[in-house]
Design an enzyme around this catalytic site. Sequence first.
Site, PDB file in Angstrom:
ATOM      1  N   HIS A 194       7.652 -26.118   1.036  1.00  0.00           N
ATOM      2  CA  HIS A 194       7.006 -27.678  -0.775  1.00  0.00           C
ATOM      3  C   HIS A 194       5.741 -26.880  -1.041  1.00  0.00           C
ATOM      4  CE1 HIS A 194       8.567 -30.400   2.324  1.00  0.00           C
ATOM      5  NE2 HIS A 194       8.703 -29.903   2.914  1.00  0.00           N
TER       6      HIS A 194
ATOM      7  N   LYS B  91     -13.244   2.952  -2.579  1.00  0.00           N
ATOM      8  CA  LYS B  91     -14.412   2.864  -1.105  1.00  0.00           C
ATOM      9  C   LYS B  91     -15.728   4.123  -1.775  1.00  0.00           C
ATOM     10  CE  LYS B  91     -11.144   3.462   2.754  1.00  0.00           C
ATOM     11  NZ  LYS B  91     -10.521   3.857   3.398  1.00  0.00           N
TER      12      LYS B  91
ATOM     13  N   GLU C 114       1.232  -0.964   0.265  1.00  0.00           N
ATOM     14  CA  GLU C 114      -0.084   0.249  -0.352  1.00  0.00           C
ATOM     15  C   GLU C 114       0.700   1.202  -0.139  1.00  0.00           C
ATOM     16  OE1 GLU C 114      -4.248   0.480   1.522  1.00  0.00           O
ATOM     17  OE2 GLU C 114      -2.934   0.338   3.550  1.00  0.00           O
TER      18      GLU C 114
END
Length: 422
Positions: free
Chosen positions: A299, A415, A273
């Site tokens: 793995h 937003k 961010e």
Amino acid sequence: MLKFTHFFDKNTLDNNLAKPNKNALDKVFHLLQEEIHQKKTGYYDLASDKRAIQDSNDFIQKNSTFLESIKNIVIIGIGGSSLGLKAIDGMLKHLESRKPIKLRFLEHTDPIEIQKNLSKISLKSTLFITISKSGTTIETSSLLKFVINKYNLMDSAYKKHLIFITDDFSPLWNFAQKNAFQCFGINKNIGGRFSILSTVGILPLKLLGYDVEKILEGAYNFQNNFLQRKEEHVLKKAIFLAKNKERYPINILFSYSSVFKNFNAWFVQLWGESLGKIDIYGKKVGLTPISLIGSIDQHSFLQLITQGVMDKTITFISLNQAKYTKPKIPNLSLEYLEDTNFVNGTSFAKLLNMQQIATMQAIQNEKIPTDCIEIDVLCENSVGKLIIYFELLTSAVGVILNINTYDQPGVEYGKVLLKKMF
């Protein structure tokens, strides 16, 4: 406490990619000094600011009898309002000083998760802490409304079970003041993802029993050393990562203990961010963070690192495992599994440590840029240093990339679109 080993110079295919000269180091340091003097962000002051400590001590002293009955702390907040707290509690939960209080998080609008986190919660033994810088984050405000309604928290008899931490004079601050809720303010100039050393983190951590003064002391000492040019590896690493952003756009944090799972998540937000921005020239820039936990992710991801596209750097975090002598792998030979007997009698801690060393060597043999942070003792002081190290590194990369490290316009646009959809 922390040992930083900088391998980038000798691991790259072209040594000229690394080795920043003194002028380059001085330039980046000067840019960071300008940020501090211009107060572009308030996080630089947190390690020496007494406000969070004073607010926490005052609250605990005035509410000592009430707090004795608290068995659950529920954090209502998302992103920077929750990830840092999760990270520090995850790393320090083994300490004897940690109180037997259950720490829960309401951060997701997933209805299944909401019901799960609030199951078996008794208001009598619960303190809700709503954390939001703006006070208008839709997840936080929606969850706050749900909790207020469910537990009748507007009733004066129950208001002490809900407190707020938010920007000074934010909408959430105004709501708390008007309705006589306890509210703690923080500097508006401190971004959420850089706020863990403010009251956002210090108050809940103090309630959980941690020595928060030592967390701030660790951060202060490291930052002070950095400002005295005693931690030049931070500048060297920042220059390497920024200078080679096209060649190595992916930065992996490979932490060798499950206690770092939430810390890695905090790093991912901080790095992604802060650095994914449009620079002053209008160009989209950024570095992509990836979180791995060893030995589990050996793995699932190691194959890609060693033989996939060489576009990644790796930072290892390891613990001193010497004191963890138990449990041990039994000296037991199982038929058909004799090839695994070479670890018999070894502690699991030693096995994990050897796995980390072997993985790091395998990656280095492929000429992949790596560095390592070794933590001798995982305690409040070392965690404070670790937090401020990554914050300073993020800031240093940001000034080199010519971006505003502390805003998030891309998030804010989402937003706006959400509100329009409704």
